[in-house]
Design an enzyme around this catalytic site. Structure first.
Site, short mmCIF file in Angstrom:
data_model
loop_
_atom_site.label_atom_id
_atom_site.label_comp_id
_atom_site.label_asym_id
_atom_site.label_seq_id
_atom_site.Cartn_x
_atom_site.Cartn_y
_atom_site.Cartn_z
N ASP A 147 28.78 -93.80 -7.86
CA ASP A 147 28.70 -95.23 -7.58
C ASP A 147 28.37 -95.43 -6.10
O ASP A 147 29.23 -95.74 -5.28
CB ASP A 147 30.02 -95.91 -7.95
CG ASP A 147 29.91 -97.41 -7.96
OD1 ASP A 147 28.77 -97.92 -7.85
OD2 ASP A 147 30.94 -98.09 -8.08
N CYS A 150 29.75 -98.12 -3.19
CA CYS A 150 30.88 -98.89 -3.70
C CYS A 150 31.66 -99.43 -2.52
O CYS A 150 31.84 -98.75 -1.51
CB CYS A 150 31.75 -98.00 -4.57
SG CYS A 150 33.09 -98.89 -5.38
N ASN A 227 37.88 -99.01 -12.24
CA ASN A 227 38.82 -99.64 -11.33
C ASN A 227 38.22 -100.79 -10.51
O ASN A 227 38.79 -101.23 -9.52
CB ASN A 227 39.43 -98.60 -10.37
CG ASN A 227 38.37 -97.90 -9.52
OD1 ASN A 227 37.18 -98.21 -9.60
ND2 ASN A 227 38.79 -96.94 -8.73
N HIS A 339 32.45 -97.29 0.80
CA HIS A 339 32.71 -95.85 0.70
C HIS A 339 31.64 -95.29 -0.25
O HIS A 339 30.69 -95.99 -0.56
CB HIS A 339 34.14 -95.59 0.19
CG HIS A 339 34.57 -96.45 -0.95
ND1 HIS A 339 35.30 -97.61 -0.78
CD2 HIS A 339 34.39 -96.34 -2.28
CE1 HIS A 339 35.55 -98.15 -1.96
NE2 HIS A 339 35.00 -97.41 -2.89
N GLY A 372 45.84 -101.59 -3.10
CA GLY A 372 46.88 -100.81 -3.77
C GLY A 372 46.57 -100.69 -5.25
O GLY A 372 45.80 -99.84 -5.68
N SER A 373 47.14 -101.59 -6.05
CA SER A 373 46.84 -101.67 -7.49
C SER A 373 46.91 -103.14 -7.86
O SER A 373 47.05 -104.00 -6.99
CB SER A 373 47.85 -100.86 -8.30
OG SER A 373 49.12 -101.51 -8.29
N MET A 374 46.84 -103.43 -9.15
CA MET A 374 46.86 -104.83 -9.55
C MET A 374 48.21 -105.51 -9.27
O MET A 374 48.30 -106.74 -9.29
CB MET A 374 46.48 -104.97 -11.02
CG MET A 374 47.42 -104.29 -11.98
SD MET A 374 46.94 -104.50 -13.71
CE MET A 374 45.46 -103.52 -13.85
N HIS A 395 40.70 -94.96 0.78
CA HIS A 395 40.01 -96.14 0.24
C HIS A 395 40.87 -96.88 -0.78
O HIS A 395 40.42 -97.84 -1.40
CB HIS A 395 38.65 -95.74 -0.37
CG HIS A 395 38.70 -95.22 -1.78
ND1 HIS A 395 39.60 -94.28 -2.21
CD2 HIS A 395 37.92 -95.52 -2.86
CE1 HIS A 395 39.38 -94.02 -3.49
NE2 HIS A 395 38.37 -94.76 -3.91
N GLY A 396 42.12 -96.44 -0.95
CA GLY A 396 43.02 -97.09 -1.87
C GLY A 396 44.30 -96.29 -1.99
O GLY A 396 44.60 -95.45 -1.13
#
Length: 473
Positions: A147, A150, A227, A339, A372-374, A395-396
């Site tokens: 990707d 991204c 994601n 990234h 982070g996350s949702m 990147h996360g």
């Protein structure tokens, strides 16, 4: 009763890793009237005496591939460096063994100058996700990733926190109306977006790129699967930020994560194949095949990669512009970083190619967004320019469960409970993207205090993701 034959089954029979597995699986897909047990028996015979099957109607290609493999000599391949430089690793106690092994292999490339591993790192193809690799005059398509370009993009609106909670249905309506998700999904006819990127000369560099323009146009302004997300949240500045000119306070923000869609994925596949043909590396390093920047192929990929990066940025710009108009809001600040890319940078006084596969640029003063996350917060950060990290950060949060493991172990009820506990509205997404599948973002941030300063915290409140099982990420 098990009827399929997998790559793992073939490895257990003794087949070598690599393209031979693919040849064998292709034969199995046709099956030619054989049962699973008969296929296994035939595979064993071909593996033991491939010379007996050179003229066999079904197994000749596999036999020839095995004989070619047996006749390979070390001098047929580019030698790896047996004494490579070490690499920096941040939050190493959280990083899986597979990612460390991949990074060790990457450091053995003869073109490698330096490397670093971010605290969200996990195993990928070629360079691990969260891997940073500086090379001399060479570019690695799988060091960039599938990707291409991204990125994260953040718009901070002049909308106070209270307005969001008083108008949640309006935000939901606009989020659904102005986003489109999923691998292969795009717009058609009058609904296609327009952007100056479509007029780029880059689309005329080769016939291969030119033929991808229609696909790129149809998916312009859309988001991928996996994601990738578009979400509203509350971003809190604990103090005034003079650089962004934003006073201390809480604001509504829009955060997006996506890349270059099918356009970038097709470029990645094409040039990775080309790289493997001209850069013969041992099997352990084959996905790190590189292109010389002085070669025509190297220059073609460089131009294609940059075009894909511009295209990915355009996709975000369209989404953010649509949302701003729909909300009638003023954007106080916009921050974007990418990234899955390679940059020409100066390292120890010489120009190198820095690959950041799932790593955020973090040179001194450079802004970035680390989600982070949702249900977990993301962070707006400012880079410190740490040389040992090759001016990079995570990147996360990074995955702690594979997608398959997450689907097998996390229930729908568990996911709904955690969403409710955090007051998050979710549109789309599968169990493979459940918050529990990710590392603790706070631990990841604690492991990179030398790399970035936190400027603001973003708390997700309404998240949209692909709901069709797409795996484009």
């Amino acid at each position: 009763m098990k009827t399929q034959i997998s790559g793992t089954d073939l490895l257990e029979l003794g087949f070598p890793e690599g393209k031979i597995i693919g040849v064998a699986l292709k034969i199995n897909s046709k099956r030619n009237g054989f049962t699973r047990e008969e296929m296994i028996a035939n595979y064993k015979k071909v593996l033991a005496t491939p010379e007996n099957y050179i003229d066999d109607v079904v197994f000749s290609k596999l036999a020839v591939a095995l004989i070619d493999k047996a006749n390979e000599k070390p001098e047929d391949f580019i030698a790896l460096n047996p004494n490579p430089n070490s690499f920096s690793a941040y939050g190493i106690e959280q990083i899986e063994e597979g990612a460390l092994k991949q990074m060790n292999v990457a450091m053995q490339l003869p073109v490698t100058v330096a490397g670093a591993l971010m605290p969200d790192a996990h195993q990928g193809y070629g360079l691990p996700i969260g891997g940073v690799l500086a090379t001399k005059n060479a570019i690695i398509p799988y060091g960039v990733g599938v990707d291409i370009g991204c990125r994260m993009a953040l718009s901070v609106y002049d909308i106070p926190e209270e307005f969001y909670f008083e108008n949640e249905m309006k935000f939901k309506r606009e989020l659904v109306a102005h986003t489109k998700f999923g691998a292969g999904h795009g717009f058609h006819g009058q609904y296609k977006a327009n952007h100056a990127v479509l007029d780029s000369d880059g689309f005329n560099t080769t016939a291969f790129i030119r033929n991808l323009k229609d696909k790129a146009w149809s998916q312009l302004g859309t988001s991928g699967g996996g994601n990738h997300f578009v979400e509203f949240g509350i971003i809190e500045f604990a103090q005034d930020d003079a650089v962004l000119n934003i006073p201390k306070g809480k604001y509504v923000g829009l955060l997006t994560h996506s890349g270059s869609r099918g356009f970038g994925a097709t470029i990645a596949g094409h040039y990775t194949k080309m790289a493997k043909e001209v850069c013969k590396l041992p099997d352990v390093a084959k996905n790190l095949a590189y292109l010389d920047m002085n070669s025509q192929l190297g220059q073609e990929y460089w131009m294609a990669m940059n075009l894909a990066g511009d295209y990915a940025s355009a996709c975000h710009e369209i989404i953010h512009n649509k949302m701003q108009q729909a909300l009638g809001a003023q954007v106080l600040a916009k921050v974007e970083n990418h990234h899955n890319f390679a940059w020409k940078e100066i390292w120890n006084g010489e120009e190198v190619m820095v690959h950041r596969k799932g790593a955020t640029p973090a040179a001194k003063g450079v802004m970035g967004i680390i989600p982070g996350s949702m249900t977990a917060p993301g962070f707006l950060v400012r880079g410190k320019g740490e040389e040992n990290a090759i001016n990079s950060a995570s990147h996360g949060a990074g995955r702690q469960m594979s997608r398959t493991q997450a689907i097998k172990t996390i229930t729908q009820n568990q996911m709904q409970t955690i969403l409710k506990d955090h007051g998050v509205t979710l549109i789309g997404a599968g169990l493979d993207e459940a918050p529990m599948a990710y590392k603790d973002i706070n631990q990841v941030m604690a492991a990179q205090t030398d790399l970035v300063d936190v400027v603001a915290k973003f708390t997700p409140k309404m998240v949209r993701m692909a709901d069709d099982g797409s795996r484009e990420d």
